[in-house]
Enzyme design. Sequence first.
Site, PDB file in Angstrom:
ATOM      1  N   GLY A 221       0.825  -1.192   0.000  1.00  0.00           N
ATOM      2  CA  GLY A 221       0.000   0.000   0.000  1.00  0.00           C
ATOM      3  C   GLY A 221       0.860   1.243   0.000  1.00  0.00           C
ATOM      4  N   CYS A 222       0.229   2.382  -0.310  1.00  0.00           N
ATOM      5  CA  CYS A 222       0.978   3.634  -0.390  1.00  0.00           C
ATOM      6  C   CYS A 222       1.463   4.099   0.974  1.00  0.00           C
ATOM      7  CB  CYS A 222       0.147   4.707  -1.086  1.00  0.00           C
ATOM      8  SG  CYS A 222      -1.572   4.819  -0.530  1.00  0.00           S
ATOM      9  N   TYR A 223       0.549   4.177   1.960  1.00  0.00           N
ATOM     10  CA  TYR A 223       0.988   4.554   3.300  1.00  0.00           C
ATOM     11  C   TYR A 223       2.059   3.594   3.829  1.00  0.00           C
ATOM     12  CZ  TYR A 223      -2.869   7.958   3.924  1.00  0.00           C
ATOM     13  OH  TYR A 223      -3.729   9.022   3.820  1.00  0.00           O
TER      14      TYR A 223
END
Length: 418
Positions: A221-223
């Site tokens: 995921g990005c986070y």
Amino acid sequence: MASSAAAAAPARAGLAPQNGIFGSNSKPPFAGFMLKTAQQVGSLSLRVRGSVASSPRKLFSPKAAAGAATKSGDRVRIAVLGASGYTGAEIVRILANHPQFEIKVMTADRKAGEQFGSVFPHLISQDLPSLVAVKDADFSGVDAVFCCLPHGTTQEIIKGLPRHLKIVDLSADFRLRDINEYAEWYGHSHRAPELQEEAVYGLTELHRDDIRNARLVENPGCYPTSIQLPLVPLVKAKLIKLTNIIIDAKSGVSGAGRGAKEANLYTEIAESIHAYGITSHRHVPEIEQGLTDAAESKVTISFTPHLMCMKRGMQSTMYVELASGVTANDLYEHLKSTYEGEEFVKLLHGSKAPHTSHVAGSNYCIMNVFEDRIPGRAIIISVIDNLVKGASGQAVQNLNLMMGLPENMGLQYQPLFP
């Protein structure tokens, strides 16, 4: 490398000399369809175009080429599933600069029959196949797949794909190794547990060797990308305490996907910032999984994401307690040493704080470390483009490794500024 004295800085300042911007460079078919595999796809190919890219001086690296399987000049035939979303479009944009990846199949159920350029006019110059429904996709002439489908739909589709395909999945469907934990956070049982055992977590800089030998890679995921890149090395080195890790993170609206949602209307988000997923964001178990692996003991974090009124970009601000005898400068020097020579992870110098504008449109993660005014604490700031290093760029980076190609191939787009 700067000496300790030269690197010293006052409280609340970044912790390296102010002599530049960057630091040293030294994963049974889905109900209702059958996959076609009998016919060859057409001969349409992706036209390689010029781009805002850096010099190819570092295009080949020994680290990336170890165990190379794809020869220079050989074409790798690509399918992009879910091409009408933001991450699918970003894959296409990036591959316009890739000399060996060639798009042969593109799916988008709601846009089936349309030309890609009519869905995304900014990519009308690219010579691409028409969009088709997933059930009509022909994978017989394909070598690798980027799966950009929504969470919860990917497991059964990937389970139905031919076994010869290399797959990078950009959804969250294979990120959590524990299928019971997946069911808890995503609200339904895992539909391909046998594939979960096979999937490799694709945070490239930290899992390079496993990715290189994988068939199915689960893109982070990005986070979690923006958070694990700085924190995992520090946890492994026991430089920070495992308790009281606080993360304040902010993302542009593209992180919510392209689907129409009332909460993402301009009038709902303009001139505003708001927290969401408070105590319940699905990236929490993914982040904790990575930090727990690094620590070899359970790590629990406090994580709150916020939505910013901007199109793309992500900043994670991490507040950590220092281990006994450790200084904030030690954190900086360890991160500098860890990522020295890495193509896409850079540390800023001095008191310069990373901005999302420093990485827009690029595959970079830029970070810096600051001494907190509270003794024994430090603040780490990390920025990425959520659609590139946080999604499609890292997916290309991973597939490069899986195909035995230089890791940075097609990814040397420099950030767009202003």
